[in-house]
Scaffold this motif. Structure first.
Motif, PDB file in Angstrom:
ATOM      1  N   TYR A  11       0.854  -1.201   0.000  1.00  0.00           N
ATOM      2  CA  TYR A  11       0.000   0.000   0.000  1.00  0.00           C
ATOM      3  C   TYR A  11       0.890   1.252   0.000  1.00  0.00           C
ATOM      4  CZ  TYR A  11      -4.035   2.894   1.180  1.00  0.00           C
ATOM      5  OH  TYR A  11      -5.026   3.843   1.174  1.00  0.00           O
ATOM      6  N   GLY A  12       1.646   1.431  -1.103  1.00  0.00           N
ATOM      7  CA  GLY A  12       2.536   2.580  -1.239  1.00  0.00           C
ATOM      8  C   GLY A  12       1.917   3.629  -2.150  1.00  0.00           C
ATOM      9  N   SER A  36      -0.383  -5.116   3.684  1.00  0.00           N
ATOM     10  CA  SER A  36       0.574  -4.032   3.884  1.00  0.00           C
ATOM     11  C   SER A  36       1.465  -4.399   5.054  1.00  0.00           C
ATOM     12  CB  SER A  36      -0.182  -2.732   4.170  1.00  0.00           C
ATOM     13  OG  SER A  36       0.679  -1.792   4.770  1.00  0.00           O
ATOM     14  N   CYS A  67       1.843  -4.283  -5.992  1.00  0.00           N
ATOM     15  CA  CYS A  67       2.297  -2.886  -6.091  1.00  0.00           C
ATOM     16  C   CYS A  67       3.505  -2.621  -5.206  1.00  0.00           C
ATOM     17  CB  CYS A  67       1.159  -1.949  -5.692  1.00  0.00           C
ATOM     18  SG  CYS A  67      -0.324  -2.173  -6.667  1.00  0.00           S
ATOM     19  N   PRO A  70       9.956  -3.962  -7.282  1.00  0.00           N
ATOM     20  CA  PRO A  70      10.074  -5.152  -8.131  1.00  0.00           C
ATOM     21  C   PRO A  70      10.867  -6.307  -7.524  1.00  0.00           C
ATOM     22  CG  PRO A  70      11.327  -3.290  -9.036  1.00  0.00           C
ATOM     23  CD  PRO A  70      10.511  -2.759  -7.919  1.00  0.00           C
ATOM     24  N   ILE A  76       5.984 -13.087  -4.350  1.00  0.00           N
ATOM     25  CA  ILE A  76       4.569 -12.808  -4.039  1.00  0.00           C
ATOM     26  C   ILE A  76       3.678 -13.330  -5.178  1.00  0.00           C
ATOM     27  CG2 ILE A  76       2.875 -10.970  -3.611  1.00  0.00           C
ATOM     28  CD1 ILE A  76       5.273  -9.303  -2.449  1.00  0.00           C
ATOM     29  N   GLU A  90       2.659  -4.685 -11.287  1.00  0.00           N
ATOM     30  CA  GLU A  90       3.112  -3.324 -11.593  1.00  0.00           C
ATOM     31  C   GLU A  90       4.403  -3.437 -12.409  1.00  0.00           C
ATOM     32  OE1 GLU A  90       2.962  -0.292 -11.966  1.00  0.00           O
ATOM     33  OE2 GLU A  90       1.142   0.326 -10.972  1.00  0.00           O
ATOM     34  N   TRP A 158      14.527   2.060  -1.957  1.00  0.00           N
ATOM     35  CA  TRP A 158      14.697   0.849  -2.766  1.00  0.00           C
ATOM     36  C   TRP A 158      15.132   1.170  -4.195  1.00  0.00           C
ATOM     37  CZ3 TRP A 158      11.508   0.591  -7.031  1.00  0.00           C
ATOM     38  CH2 TRP A 158      10.325   1.318  -6.990  1.00  0.00           C
TER      39      TRP A 158
HETATM   40  P1  NAP Z   1       6.421   2.909  -2.736  1.00  0.00           P
HETATM   41  O1  NAP Z   1       5.677   4.164  -2.486  1.00  0.00           O
HETATM   42  O2  NAP Z   1       7.764   2.734  -2.125  1.00  0.00           O
HETATM   43  O3  NAP Z   1       5.451   1.728  -2.342  1.00  0.00           O
HETATM   44  C1  NAP Z   1       5.812   0.377  -2.398  1.00  0.00           C
HETATM   45  C2  NAP Z   1       5.120  -0.341  -1.238  1.00  0.00           C
HETATM   46  O4  NAP Z   1       5.450  -1.707  -1.341  1.00  0.00           O
HETATM   47  C3  NAP Z   1       5.585   0.121   0.116  1.00  0.00           C
HETATM   48  O5  NAP Z   1       4.865   1.239   0.573  1.00  0.00           O
HETATM   49  C4  NAP Z   1       5.314  -1.097   0.960  1.00  0.00           C
HETATM   50  O6  NAP Z   1       3.940  -1.084   1.271  1.00  0.00           O
HETATM   51  C5  NAP Z   1       5.514  -2.249  -0.008  1.00  0.00           C
HETATM   52  N1  NAP Z   1       6.839  -2.846   0.200  1.00  0.00           N
HETATM   53  C6  NAP Z   1       8.025  -2.220   0.234  1.00  0.00           C
HETATM   54  N2  NAP Z   1       9.019  -3.085   0.438  1.00  0.00           N
HETATM   55  C7  NAP Z   1       8.427  -4.293   0.545  1.00  0.00           C
HETATM   56  C8  NAP Z   1       8.918  -5.595   0.773  1.00  0.00           C
HETATM   57  N3  NAP Z   1      10.223  -5.825   0.926  1.00  0.00           N
HETATM   58  N4  NAP Z   1       8.035  -6.615   0.807  1.00  0.00           N
HETATM   59  C9  NAP Z   1       6.721  -6.395   0.651  1.00  0.00           C
HETATM   60  N5  NAP Z   1       6.204  -5.159   0.448  1.00  0.00           N
HETATM   61  C10 NAP Z   1       7.045  -4.142   0.397  1.00  0.00           C
HETATM   62  O7  NAP Z   1       6.646   2.686  -4.284  1.00  0.00           O
HETATM   63  P2  NAP Z   1       5.649   3.054  -5.464  1.00  0.00           P
HETATM   64  O8  NAP Z   1       6.040   4.390  -6.022  1.00  0.00           O
HETATM   65  O9  NAP Z   1       4.262   2.836  -5.099  1.00  0.00           O
HETATM   66  O10 NAP Z   1       6.129   2.001  -6.545  1.00  0.00           O
HETATM   67  C11 NAP Z   1       5.786   0.629  -6.443  1.00  0.00           C
HETATM   68  C12 NAP Z   1       5.872   0.028  -7.834  1.00  0.00           C
HETATM   69  O11 NAP Z   1       4.930   0.710  -8.656  1.00  0.00           O
HETATM   70  C13 NAP Z   1       7.250   0.221  -8.488  1.00  0.00           C
HETATM   71  O12 NAP Z   1       7.591  -0.917  -9.209  1.00  0.00           O
HETATM   72  C14 NAP Z   1       7.049   1.409  -9.419  1.00  0.00           C
HETATM   73  O13 NAP Z   1       7.869   1.354 -10.555  1.00  0.00           O
HETATM   74  C15 NAP Z   1       5.574   1.231  -9.818  1.00  0.00           C
HETATM   75  N6  NAP Z   1       4.947   2.485 -10.212  1.00  0.00           N
HETATM   76  C16 NAP Z   1       5.059   3.609  -9.455  1.00  0.00           C
HETATM   77  C17 NAP Z   1       4.480   4.808  -9.911  1.00  0.00           C
HETATM   78  C18 NAP Z   1       4.535   6.080  -9.097  1.00  0.00           C
HETATM   79  O14 NAP Z   1       4.062   7.114  -9.591  1.00  0.00           O
HETATM   80  N7  NAP Z   1       5.044   6.087  -7.887  1.00  0.00           N
HETATM   81  C19 NAP Z   1       3.808   4.840 -11.134  1.00  0.00           C
HETATM   82  C20 NAP Z   1       3.670   3.662 -11.849  1.00  0.00           C
HETATM   83  C21 NAP Z   1       4.250   2.487 -11.383  1.00  0.00           C
HETATM   84  P3  NAP Z   1       3.441  -1.514   2.708  1.00  0.00           P
HETATM   85  O15 NAP Z   1       4.227  -0.689   3.680  1.00  0.00           O
HETATM   86  O16 NAP Z   1       2.015  -1.192   2.648  1.00  0.00           O
HETATM   87  O17 NAP Z   1       3.767  -2.970   2.840  1.00  0.00           O
END
Ligand code: NAP
Length: 311
Positions: A11-12, A36, A67, A70, A76, A90, A158
């Motif tokens: 839930y990021g 999450s 989400c 990677p 998962i 994603e 990350w």
């Molecule tokens: P983010 O804000 O860092 O969110 C990722 C979430 O994944 C974290 O909040 C955490 O959620 C969970 N997580 C982190 N480390 C983990 C682990 N080791 N095991 C299990 N869960 C873990 O990143 P994001 O920007 O949402 O990006 C996530 C993916 O979406 C990436 O691959 C990115 O390329 C893609 N994406 C992002 C965007 C963007 O605008 N940000 C746009 C399109 C695609 P919990 O704390 O809830 O577990």
């Protein structure tokens, strides 16, 4: 047909910005759970799990959208497929090509849907550019993807780790448009990757492509150090003398200076509509092409060290 019951893993930022509101705004899916590690989730949702495996044990869950970063997606997704759930990935879809191949094989063996999403491909300008480039020869390509990492990825550690992809995290969006619209097979011929002295992933990358035909000028420039106007642009010149300009990540298309598509982005609406179609049709969509170009750039790229990154 009834709505598919979906759970989100991680839930990021992207889960909150796009997945939750788009699922809620459509009728193909209903959000029934979130997993999450922090125990976070959207207001009003009572099924929030800290361990995704507990969510996968839900008998009334049909599908998951993964989400997370990677590097943890493969395990998962593998567990989700083993639990009989359809899987939306994603981008980038995994940490390595081998992991993605493994997931495709597992989904096929289990008769489940696996969907590698490339959100930038879902823009209207991209389809139109693809249509116009069919059967053409390209003599010049310039992808310019320049953004401010501090603005778009605050606090995300990350992305700087090995397997975090660095500037390819946004750059792969430009490559996903390229692989969709380009009329010929295209290869990375050379790459220069700029690594901050304190990071294991690049902050900038310059790529030169080839179709093997010669005489073309095909390039991409990805840079996370842009503090001026943010640029997500692709310019393509054909041998017939036409210039296509995809701007704003593919949502606007101009041809020879005349705008032919200008639609507000509706990327995730398109992705969820497609995921629903794939599940209903009992099939998968696994597109590794953008991911392969990134892997190739890491494989043959020259590495240079640049100044350390501070947030
Ligand atoms: P983010 O804000 O860092 O969110 C990722 C979430 O994944 C974290 O909040 C955490 O959620 C969970 N997580 C982190 N480390 C983990 C682990 N080791 N095991 C299990 N869960 C873990 O990143 P994001 O920007 O949402 O990006 C996530 C993916 O979406 C990436 O691959 C990115 O390329 C893609 N994406 C992002 C965007 C963007 O605008 N940000 C746009 C399109 C695609 P919990 O704390 O809830 O577990």
């Amino acid at each position: 047909m009834r709505a598919h019951r979906i759970g989100i893993v991680g839930y990021g930022k992207i889960a909150q910005d796009q997945h939750v509101p788009v699922i809620k705004g459509g009728d193909a899916f209903v959000l029934v759970a979130v997993s999450s590690t922090r125990g976070a989730g959207p207001p009003g949702l009572d099924r929030i799990f800290r361990d995704y495996r507990d969510m996968l044990a839900m008998g009334d869950l049909d599908a998951v959208a993964i989400c997370t970063p990677p590097n943890v997606r493969h395990a998962i997704a593998r567990d989700a497929l083993a639990a009989g759930k359809h899987v939306m990935l994603e981008k980038p879809p995994a940490a390595t090509l081998s992991e993605l191949e493994d997931l495709a094989r597992r989904a096929s063996a289990a008769n489940l849907t696996l969907f590698t999403t490339w959100h930038s491909q879902a823009n209207a300008g991209v389809d139109e550019a693809r249509r116009r480039l069919q059967g053409q020869r390209v003599r010049r390509l310039a992808i310019t993807w320049r953004e401010d990492v501090r603005r778009w990825h605050p606090g995300q550690t990350w992305i700087w780790e090995a397997g975090g992809f660095g500037v390819f995290d946004p750059g792969i969006n430009g490559l996903s448009i390229l692989t969709k619209i380009f009329p010929d097979p295209i290869f990375v011929q050379a790459a220069t990757l700029s690594f901050p002295a304190n990071a294991d992933a690049p902050i900038a990358a310059d790529l030169v492509f080839s179709t093997g035909r010669g005489e073309e000028d095909l390039r991409a420039n990805f840079d996370w150090r842009e503090d001026g106007p943010q640029i997500w642009d692709i310019v393509v010149e054909t041998e017939a003398g036409q210039t296509l300009h995809l701007a704003e990540g593919g949502s606007r298309l101009s041809v020879d200076g005349r705008e032919v598509v200008a639609q507000p982005p509706a990327e995730y609406e398109g992705l969820y509509a497609r995921f629903g179609e794939l599940i209903n049709a009992g099939t998968s969509e696994v597109d590794a092409a953008p991911f392969r170009l990134v892997a190739d750039a890491f494989m043959i790229g020259r590495r240079v060290q640049v100044e350390p990154f501070t947030e």
